[in-house]
Design an enzyme around this catalytic site. Structure first.
Site, mmCIF file in Angstrom:
data_model
loop_
_atom_site.group_PDB
_atom_site.id
_atom_site.type_symbol
_atom_site.label_atom_id
_atom_site.label_comp_id
_atom_site.label_asym_id
_atom_site.label_seq_id
_atom_site.Cartn_x
_atom_site.Cartn_y
_atom_site.Cartn_z
ATOM 1 N N ASP A 34 42.830 48.105 19.378
ATOM 2 C CA ASP A 34 42.319 48.885 20.501
ATOM 3 C C ASP A 34 42.039 50.323 20.069
ATOM 4 O O ASP A 34 41.046 50.930 20.482
ATOM 5 C CB ASP A 34 43.328 48.893 21.657
ATOM 6 C CG ASP A 34 43.401 47.543 22.347
ATOM 7 O OD1 ASP A 34 42.564 46.676 22.034
ATOM 8 O OD2 ASP A 34 44.297 47.366 23.191
ATOM 9 N N ASP A 38 38.549 52.252 20.318
ATOM 10 C CA ASP A 38 38.435 53.490 21.099
ATOM 11 C C ASP A 38 37.850 54.625 20.259
ATOM 12 O O ASP A 38 37.073 55.446 20.766
ATOM 13 C CB ASP A 38 39.806 53.908 21.645
ATOM 14 C CG ASP A 38 40.299 52.970 22.741
ATOM 15 O OD1 ASP A 38 39.468 52.217 23.275
ATOM 16 O OD2 ASP A 38 41.502 52.989 23.046
ATOM 17 N N LEU A 84 26.780 26.753 48.778
ATOM 18 C CA LEU A 84 27.003 25.327 48.582
ATOM 19 C C LEU A 84 27.613 24.701 49.825
ATOM 20 O O LEU A 84 28.361 25.354 50.561
ATOM 21 C CB LEU A 84 27.952 25.086 47.405
ATOM 22 C CG LEU A 84 27.465 25.486 46.011
ATOM 23 C CD1 LEU A 84 28.551 25.213 44.988
ATOM 24 C CD2 LEU A 84 26.199 24.748 45.638
ATOM 25 N N GLU A 113 32.322 21.424 37.457
ATOM 26 C CA GLU A 113 32.723 22.778 37.078
ATOM 27 C C GLU A 113 33.832 23.266 37.997
ATOM 28 O O GLU A 113 34.011 22.747 39.100
ATOM 29 C CB GLU A 113 31.537 23.747 37.188
ATOM 30 C CG GLU A 113 30.336 23.370 36.354
ATOM 31 C CD GLU A 113 29.145 24.286 36.610
ATOM 32 O OE1 GLU A 113 29.321 25.313 37.292
ATOM 33 O OE2 GLU A 113 28.047 23.950 36.142
ATOM 34 N N LYS A 115 35.396 25.886 40.635
ATOM 35 C CA LYS A 115 34.846 26.752 41.682
ATOM 36 C C LYS A 115 35.662 28.049 41.677
ATOM 37 O O LYS A 115 36.762 28.114 42.223
ATOM 38 C CB LYS A 115 34.911 26.082 43.053
ATOM 39 C CG LYS A 115 34.192 26.877 44.137
ATOM 40 C CD LYS A 115 34.177 26.131 45.463
ATOM 41 C CE LYS A 115 33.384 26.924 46.487
ATOM 42 N NZ LYS A 115 33.958 28.242 46.754
ATOM 43 N N ASP A 117 37.015 31.688 42.470
ATOM 44 C CA ASP A 117 37.231 32.361 43.749
ATOM 45 C C ASP A 117 36.985 33.854 43.567
ATOM 46 O O ASP A 117 37.897 34.642 43.326
ATOM 47 C CB ASP A 117 38.667 32.106 44.232
ATOM 48 C CG ASP A 117 38.813 32.397 45.717
ATOM 49 O OD1 ASP A 117 37.785 32.565 46.391
ATOM 50 O OD2 ASP A 117 39.956 32.437 46.192
ATOM 51 N N ARG A 136 24.917 38.089 46.430
ATOM 52 C CA ARG A 136 24.214 36.999 47.119
ATOM 53 C C ARG A 136 23.597 37.487 48.426
ATOM 54 O O ARG A 136 22.483 37.127 48.776
ATOM 55 C CB ARG A 136 25.171 35.839 47.412
ATOM 56 C CG ARG A 136 24.509 34.767 48.309
ATOM 57 C CD ARG A 136 25.435 33.618 48.652
ATOM 58 N NE ARG A 136 25.558 32.714 47.542
ATOM 59 C CZ ARG A 136 26.701 32.271 47.037
ATOM 60 N NH1 ARG A 136 27.831 32.715 47.555
ATOM 61 N NH2 ARG A 136 26.739 31.433 46.038
ATOM 62 N N TYR A 225 27.090 30.668 35.094
ATOM 63 C CA TYR A 225 27.021 29.204 35.066
ATOM 64 C C TYR A 225 25.701 28.611 35.553
ATOM 65 O O TYR A 225 25.616 27.397 35.759
ATOM 66 C CB TYR A 225 28.167 28.617 35.888
ATOM 67 C CG TYR A 225 28.354 29.231 37.258
ATOM 68 C CD1 TYR A 225 27.397 29.098 38.251
ATOM 69 C CD2 TYR A 225 29.507 29.958 37.541
ATOM 70 C CE1 TYR A 225 27.577 29.666 39.499
ATOM 71 C CE2 TYR A 225 29.692 30.532 38.786
ATOM 72 C CZ TYR A 225 28.728 30.375 39.764
ATOM 73 O OH TYR A 225 28.898 30.943 40.998
ATOM 74 N N LYS A 316 36.794 21.391 47.863
ATOM 75 C CA LYS A 316 37.767 22.477 47.940
ATOM 76 C C LYS A 316 39.190 21.935 48.052
ATOM 77 O O LYS A 316 39.454 20.959 48.766
ATOM 78 C CB LYS A 316 37.445 23.392 49.125
ATOM 79 C CG LYS A 316 36.061 24.034 49.026
ATOM 80 C CD LYS A 316 35.872 25.174 49.994
ATOM 81 C CE LYS A 316 36.584 26.413 49.546
ATOM 82 N NZ LYS A 316 36.277 27.593 50.381
ATOM 83 N N CYS A 410 67.620 56.354 50.102
ATOM 84 C CA CYS A 410 67.141 55.718 48.871
ATOM 85 C C CYS A 410 68.225 54.787 48.314
ATOM 86 O O CYS A 410 69.379 55.206 48.158
ATOM 87 C CB CYS A 410 66.783 56.780 47.833
ATOM 88 S SG CYS A 410 66.294 56.090 46.229
ATOM 89 N N CYS A 413 69.453 56.508 44.748
ATOM 90 C CA CYS A 413 70.119 57.814 44.604
ATOM 91 C C CYS A 413 70.721 58.331 45.908
ATOM 92 O O CYS A 413 71.367 59.384 45.909
ATOM 93 C CB CYS A 413 69.147 58.845 44.041
ATOM 94 S SG CYS A 413 67.778 59.253 45.154
ATOM 95 N N CYS A 428 61.156 58.225 48.614
ATOM 96 C CA CYS A 428 62.315 59.024 48.216
ATOM 97 C C CYS A 428 61.787 60.329 47.628
ATOM 98 O O CYS A 428 61.048 60.316 46.636
ATOM 99 C CB CYS A 428 63.146 58.275 47.174
ATOM 100 S SG CYS A 428 64.426 59.316 46.418
ATOM 101 N N CYS A 434 66.100 60.795 40.834
ATOM 102 C CA CYS A 434 66.132 59.369 41.165
ATOM 103 C C CYS A 434 65.798 58.560 39.910
ATOM 104 O O CYS A 434 64.685 58.678 39.380
ATOM 105 C CB CYS A 434 65.121 59.088 42.278
ATOM 106 S SG CYS A 434 65.202 57.404 42.929
#
Length: 671
Positions: A34, A38, A84, A113, A115, A117, A136, A225, A316, A410, A413, A428, A434
Site C-alpha cells: 500500500d 501511495d 426484473l 447469476e 442477485k 443487493d 437506473r 454483468y 429471491k 459512563c 470512568c 461521556c 476515560c
C-alpha cells in the site's frame, strides 16, 4: 522538468497505477505494498498539480474525488434499463421457464447469476474510456453520477486488452462489502450518527452524495454483468461477460460459481440450492439468484413486457430472523465518547452464524421498542451483517419485568453522561481520563489515513497506555528508546522502528494531521476543506463559529464541535505540545503557486476550449482561489463556458456576481 518530460512520466505512472489497481481490487492479487502504491499516486498528483493541462478526466487521481455536484442531471438511457420480474416460489420459476419455452420452442441454455443487493448502474464507454455513469432511475432515464462512480477503485476508467466495441454500455451493480459496511456503521455510531439500515441503503445514499471526495472514502465495489452494444462482442450473454473480464471489468467469477451455465431446471435449482446455503459466506450481500436465457437471438425473440424482459427472472431468498432472550444490556464507549447500548442475547443461530450480541443504537431505540431485560425478542441481521433487535414478543414477557432505564454515568470512568440537544447519542465528556476514549483516540491518530505511524497497532497502544507512558497524541513524540525497551514484546529493532515512524509522521500534510486529531464530525473531507480554507492551525484555532460556517459545506454542528475542541483546555495543552514537536500545521504551497486569486470564490460552469474543467479547478486552487459548485452571494466570479445553463447566469446577474470567460481567466492568472 519540461512539459514533455512530465507528460511521459504521467503516462507511465498512470499505466502503472491502473495495473496495480486492477491487481488489488479486481484480481485480489496485489504485487506491491500500500505504501509503494501511495507513493506513486502522490507523485502523479504532484505532477498533475504542477502541469494541470496534462491531467486527464480518467486519470487514476480522479479516484480520490474532489468534485462537488449540487445537482445530478437526468439523462435518457440509450437502451432502456428495465427491472426484473421477481418470484419467491420454485413453482413460479418453473412455470416461467415453461412459458418462455413455448414462445421459443427450441433448445435453450440458461445463465445463473447472483442477485447482488446494491444499486444498479449503466456505464457508457467510448474508445476504451469511461464517459458517463447513470443510475437506473425509472428505466428510461437516470441520474448522471459520473464523478462519484469514478472513485470506485474496482471500476476501470480506461479499458485493458483488445476486442471491446468502439462504443458500448455495460450494466452492473454497485454494492458495499459487508466488512466495509460494518466499519462504516461503527464510525457513524461512534460519531453520534444514525447507522445505515443495510448495505443497499448505504450504497444508494453514498452514490447521491454531493462531494465525490466523501464517496471516495466509502468502501464501494462493483460487479458488471451485462454488455449492451449495437456491435456485440459475442453471440451470447455468458461469452460477453467473460470478454468484459479481459477488458478489465470485475465480473461474476465462474471459478467461484458466481455465474454458471445451466441446461435444465435441475441445474438451475442446484445453483439456487448451493447459494441459499452458502450466501452467508460471501463477502457481500445477495438477496437471490437471477436466471437468464443465454442466447442473444433468443432474448430478442422473447422480448419484454412493459416492465421487464421475458428472458430473465429473479428468484429471491426469504429473509431470516430468529427469536431469542435478551439477557442483559451493556454499553460500549467509543473514541469520541459516544455511548452505544448493546443487547447480550441467549445464543441463537441466524444467517449461518451464532448470534450472541446485537446493537441497540441509542436510548430512543430501546424506548421505541419498549425493551426490557428478560424479554423474548426478534433478531434479524441488518442487511444480514450486523444483528439487530427488531421487536418484542409481549406475549412471553414476564409479569414482574421492569421498564429499562438508560445509564446516567459512563460505564468506564463514572463521569455523568451528556446528551446534546437534537442528538440521539449519549456522550461521556471525560476525554482526557476515560480509558476507551484515550486508546481509541490514539489508535485513530496513528492510523494509515491519519499520521500513518508504523509499529503502533492497537495492542502496542494498549500496552503503552497501561504502562502510563502515553495518554494523548503529544506523548508519542516524547517517547524514548529507554522507555520502550523494558516493555514486553518490544525488542530494540521494533522500538527503533516505532520511534522512526513517529519522527517520520512530522512530515504528514496539515490536512491529515487535522483529521488525525479526531475532532468530532471532522472526517477526511472536512479536514481537507478546513485546511485549504484557513491554511494553518493557528488561523483555524482563532476562527469563530460564523467564520467556520462560511466555509463551503461546514454547518453549525461541525463549527460548534470545532469551537468546543479548541476551547477545551486539556486538549489544547497536548495540541500545543504537538505543535512544539514539529508536526505540520500549515498548508504547503505547491510549486508555481501564487496568491492572484487569494480570497476569491469561483464557480466553473459549461465547456471550455483552452482548458478542461479539471484543469481550471486545479489552476484556481493553485493560485489561491476556491471552487464551489453553485452561485451564491459569496461568489466572486462565475467562469462561464459554452453550453452553460441559463439559471446560473440569471442568478449571477441577479446577485451582481462578475461573469468572466476563459480568456479573462487566463489573463488573471498569467505571469
Amino acid at each position: 522538468m519540461t512539459a514533455q518530460e512530465a507528460r511521459e512520466i504521467i503516462a507511465q505512472l498512470s499505466q502503472e497505477l491502473e495495473y496495480h489497481n486492477h491487481r488489488y481490487y479486481v484480481e485480489a492479487a496485489p504485487e506491491i505494498s500500500d505504501r509503494a502504491y501511495d507513493r506513486r499516486m502522490e507523485e502523479l498528483q504532484a505532477l498533475e498539480k504542477t502541469f494541470p493541462e496534462l491531467a486527464a478526466p480518467n486519470s487514476p487521481t480522479q479516484r480520490v474525488g474532489g468534485a462537488v455536484t449540487k445537482e445530478f442531471p437526468t439523462v435518457r438511457h440509450r437502451f432502456p434499463m428495465q427491472s426484473l420480474s421477481n418470484t419467491y416460489s420454485r413453482e413460479e420459476l418453473q412455470e416461467h421457464l415453461e412459458r418462455i419455452r413455448k414462445l421459443v420452442p427450441e433448445e435453450m441454455t440458461f445463465v445463473c447469476e447472483l442477485k447482488y443487493d446494491g444499486a444498479a448502474i449503466s456505464l457508457h464507454y467510448q474508445n476504451g474510456e469511461l464517459q458517463q455513469a447513470l443510475t437506473r432511475g425509472d428505466g428510461s432515464q437516470g441520474d448522471d453520477i459520473t464523478p462519484n462512480v469514478r472513485t470506485i477503485p474496482s471500476l476501470p476508467l480506461r479499458l485493458r486488452g483488445k476486442g471491446y466495441p468502439e462504443e458500448f454500455f455495460i450494466r452492473g451493480e454497485i454494492f458495499m462489502p459487508t466488512a466495509g459496511f460494518a466499519q462504516l456503521n461503527r464510525q457513524r455510531m461512534e460519531a453520534g450518527q444514525e447507522p445505515f439500515a443495510n448495505p443497499r441503503n448505504a450504497t444508494a445514499g453514498t452514490l447521491k452524495l454531493q462531494d465525490s471526495a466523501v464517496v471516495a472514502g466509502r468502501p464501494l465495489d462493483c460487479f458488471l454483468y451485462a454488455v449492451v452494444a449495437e456491435d456485440r462482442p459475442a453471440e451470447d450473454h455468458y461469452q460477453a461477460v467473460l470478454a468484459a473480464r479481459n477488458w478489465g471489468f470485475k465480473v461474476p467469477a465462474p471459478e467461484k460459481r458466481y455465474i454458471e451455465k445451466a441446461k435444465n431446471l435441475d441445474e438451475i435449482f442446484a445453483f439456487i440450492d448451493h447459494w441459499e446455503a452458502q450466501r452467508h459466506q460471501l463477502p457481500f450481500e445477495i438477496d437471490g439468484v437471477v436466471v437468464k436465457v443465454n442466447d442473444y437471438r433468443q432474448q430478442e425473440r422473447l422480448g419484454s413486457t412493459a416492465k421487464a424482459p421475458r428472458w430473465a427472472i429473479a428468484y429471491k431468498f426469504e429473509a431470516e430472523s430468529a427469536e431469542t432472550v435478551l439477557e442483559s444490556i451493556t454499553y460500549q464507549v467509543g473514541r469520541t465518547g459516544a455511548v452505544t447500548p448493546v443487547a447480550n442475547l441467549q445464543p441463537v443461530q441466524l444467517a449461518g452464524t451464532t448470534v450472541k450480541r446485537a446493537t441497540l443504537h441509542n436510548a430512543d431505540q430501546i424506548q421505541r421498542l419498549d425493551l426490557r431485560e428478560g424479554d423474548t425478542v426478534a433478531v434479524e441481521k441488518g442487511g444480514e451483517i450486523i444483528p439487530k433487535v427488531t421487536g418484542v414478543n409481549f406475549g412471553k414477557r414476564e409479569p414482574q419485568s421492569a421498564p429499562f432505564h438508560f445509564i446516567s454515568q459512563c460505564p468506564e470512568c463514572g463521569t455523568p453522561l451528556q446528551r446534546p440537544d437534537g442528538e440521539a447519542q449519549h456522550f461521556c465528556p471525560n476525554h482526557p481520563g476515560c480509558p476507551p476514549q484515550i486508546k481509541g483516540r490514539l489508535e485513530h491518530f496513528v492510523s494509515r489515513k491519519a499520521m500513518d505511524i508504523d509499529g503502533l497497532g492497537s495492542e502496542t497502544i494498549e500496552l503503552l497506555v497501561d504502562q502510563d507512558l502515553i495518554r494523548n497524541p503529544a506523548d508519542l513524540y516524547a517517547l524514548r528508546k529507554e522507555d520502550l525497551l523494558p516493555l514486553e514484546r518490544l525488542a530494540e529493532k521494533s522500538a527503533q522502528n516505532m520511534l522512526d515512524g513517529i519522527a517520520a509522521s512530522k512530515e504528514v500534510p496539515f490536512e491529515r494531521f487535522l483529521f488525525a486529531l479526531g475532532i468530532r464530525y471532522v472526517g477526511e473531507t472536512v479536514a481537507k476543506k478546513l485546511a485549504r480554507h484557513f491554511e494553518s492551525l493557528e488561523n483555524l484555532r482563532q476562527a469563530s463559529v460564523e467564520e467556520l460556517t462560511n466555509v463551503s459545506e461546514i454547518g453549525e454542528r461541525i463549527a460548534q464541535s470545532l469551537r468546543a475542541f479548541f476551547e477545551d483546555q486539556a486538549q489544547q495543552a497536548w495540541l500545543d505540545k504537538l505543535v512544539q514537536a514539529g508536526v505540520q500545521t500549515q498548508v504547503k504551497k505547491q510549486a508555481g503557486a501564487s496568491d492572484k486569486l487569494a480570497g476569491k470564490t469561483l464557480v466553473v460552469s459549461g465547456k471550455f476550449s483552452r482548458y478542461s474543467r479539471t484543469e481550471i479547478k486545479a489552476l484556481i486552487e493553485k493560485h489561491g482561489g476556491k471552487n464551489t459548485g453553485s452561485v451564491s452571494k459569496s461568489t466572486d466570479y462565475l467562469l462561464a463556458g459554452s453550453d452553460m445553463g441559463p439559471k446560473k447566469r440569471e442568478k449571477a446577474t441577479h446577485l451582481g456576481v462578475t461573469i468572466i470567460d476563459e480568456d479573462t481567466f487566463a489573463e488573471m492568472i498569467a505571469e
